[in-house]
Design a protein around this motif. Sequence first.
Motif, PDB file in Angstrom:
ATOM      1  N   LEU A 174       0.829  -1.214   0.000  1.00 38.65           N
ATOM      2  CA  LEU A 174       0.000   0.000   0.000  1.00 38.65           C
ATOM      3  C   LEU A 174       0.856   1.254   0.000  1.00 38.65           C
ATOM      4  O   LEU A 174       0.474   2.275  -0.594  1.00 38.65           O
ATOM      5  CB  LEU A 174      -0.926  -0.028   1.210  1.00 38.65           C
ATOM      6  N   ALA A 175       2.021   1.210   0.644  1.00 40.24           N
ATOM      7  CA  ALA A 175       2.912   2.371   0.636  1.00 40.24           C
ATOM      8  C   ALA A 175       3.444   2.653  -0.765  1.00 40.24           C
ATOM      9  O   ALA A 175       3.636   3.811  -1.155  1.00 40.24           O
ATOM     10  CB  ALA A 175       4.065   2.140   1.609  1.00 40.24           C
ATOM     11  N   ARG A 176       3.653   1.599  -1.554  1.00 45.35           N
ATOM     12  CA  ARG A 176       4.190   1.768  -2.907  1.00 45.35           C
ATOM     13  C   ARG A 176       3.112   2.096  -3.925  1.00 45.35           C
ATOM     14  O   ARG A 176       3.332   2.892  -4.843  1.00 45.35           O
ATOM     15  CB  ARG A 176       4.907   0.484  -3.355  1.00 45.35           C
ATOM     16  N   LEU A 186      -9.432  -1.197  -8.145  1.00 48.45           N
ATOM     17  CA  LEU A 186      -8.599  -2.401  -8.224  1.00 48.45           C
ATOM     18  C   LEU A 186      -8.077  -2.644  -9.639  1.00 48.45           C
ATOM     19  O   LEU A 186      -7.098  -3.389  -9.818  1.00 48.45           O
ATOM     20  CB  LEU A 186      -9.385  -3.622  -7.747  1.00 48.45           C
ATOM     21  N   LEU A 187      -8.711  -2.072 -10.627  1.00 44.25           N
ATOM     22  CA  LEU A 187      -8.253  -2.239 -12.006  1.00 44.25           C
ATOM     23  C   LEU A 187      -6.855  -1.668 -12.202  1.00 44.25           C
ATOM     24  O   LEU A 187      -6.155  -2.038 -13.152  1.00 44.25           O
ATOM     25  CB  LEU A 187      -9.246  -1.583 -12.971  1.00 44.25           C
ATOM     26  N   GLY A 188      -6.452  -0.758 -11.340  1.00 47.90           N
ATOM     27  CA  GLY A 188      -5.110  -0.198 -11.423  1.00 47.90           C
ATOM     28  C   GLY A 188      -4.126  -0.831 -10.459  1.00 47.90           C
ATOM     29  O   GLY A 188      -3.036  -0.276 -10.255  1.00 47.90           O
ATOM     30  N   HIS A 189      -4.485  -1.966  -9.873  1.00 49.26           N
ATOM     31  CA  HIS A 189      -3.632  -2.609  -8.887  1.00 49.26           C
ATOM     32  C   HIS A 189      -3.259  -4.031  -9.313  1.00 49.26           C
ATOM     33  O   HIS A 189      -3.905  -4.631 -10.175  1.00 49.26           O
ATOM     34  CB  HIS A 189      -4.342  -2.674  -7.528  1.00 49.26           C
ATOM     35  N   ARG A 190      -2.202  -4.543  -8.680  1.00 53.21           N
ATOM     36  CA  ARG A 190      -1.844  -5.948  -8.830  1.00 53.21           C
ATOM     37  C   ARG A 190      -2.718  -6.765  -7.864  1.00 53.21           C
ATOM     38  O   ARG A 190      -2.673  -6.545  -6.665  1.00 53.21           O
ATOM     39  CB  ARG A 190      -0.374  -6.172  -8.487  1.00 53.21           C
ATOM     40  N   CYS A 191      -3.473  -7.676  -8.411  1.00 56.00           N
ATOM     41  CA  CYS A 191      -4.357  -8.500  -7.584  1.00 56.00           C
ATOM     42  C   CYS A 191      -3.975  -9.970  -7.729  1.00 56.00           C
ATOM     43  O   CYS A 191      -3.526 -10.417  -8.784  1.00 56.00           O
ATOM     44  CB  CYS A 191      -5.815  -8.287  -7.976  1.00 56.00           C
TER      45      CYS A 191
END
Length: 311
Positions: A174-176, A186-191
């Motif tokens: 989350l810090a990065r 979430l579409l812009g995150h690694r899941c």
Amino acid sequence: MRLPMSGLEVFLAVADGGSLRAAARALGVQPPAVSHQLKAFETELGVTLFARTTRSLSLTDAGRALLRRARPAVGELNAALEEARGIGSAAKGTLRLTLPYVAHQITLAPRLAAFREAYPEIELELSFDDAFVDIIAEGFQGGIRLGDLIQENMIAVRLSPPVNVAYFASPAYLARHGRPLQPSDLLGHRCIYYRYIGSQRLAEWEFQGKEGPTSVKVTGGLIVNSTSALVRAACDGLGIAWLFRPAIDAEVAAGRLECLLEDYAPERPGYFLYYPKENAQLEVMRRFIDFMKLTAERSAGRPGDRALRQG
């Protein structure tokens, strides 16, 4: 040929008692009934088993041959029947259950040591599988699944309160990458995806919003079929994952994970023990149910035996 068990029972009673009257007393019937059944048995076999006079009866050669083989066979059969009754009524033996590993974490792991101490003669065999199993065909006495996934013809007993879905990531991730504030973020995150072993289906990312249930097709480049690997990957900062909240409480309390999107987390009905009604009389099953219900009441402060369905 169907075994004439009633006739065989009468034959053995007459042979052991030495007379029709003695056999009648042993069987709790009248002598004419013994005489009638014995004649019918001899007619069915096509041989005479006793030579009769007005004062006595004695075994014929056919009768002696039958007695020599039938007495130990019936003794073995009676022993087998007693053994079967004992297995059904004794608080010992094997209880085989099928369940997902997460269900074990939430329902059994916190109680397993106490159950083993209370019932050391019950062997508990746990088979971890997220796929549905035909428990009768596979030789299981029961299983544990979420309440909304249990077949209608099963008896079900609650083992846990309703459970919430939890979306989570490590503080380092989350810090990065920042914290998602709504599901579409979430579409812009690694899941991290979980793949069910049995069906090979990817677990959907589902949410509950003001407008009702919705789902998001996330991406991330990592798919696992182990919940332990899922939690470890999230703790290592490899992305955002989801699981049921009780399964990650320890990691959240230790600061290794943080929960996200809690306002969008749907609730599931909790885990239930389920089993076919013919297994309800097994003593090992009754002991297990009573123990789990009692510990559920103690931990939740409310009854733990609300039946989901009963067939």
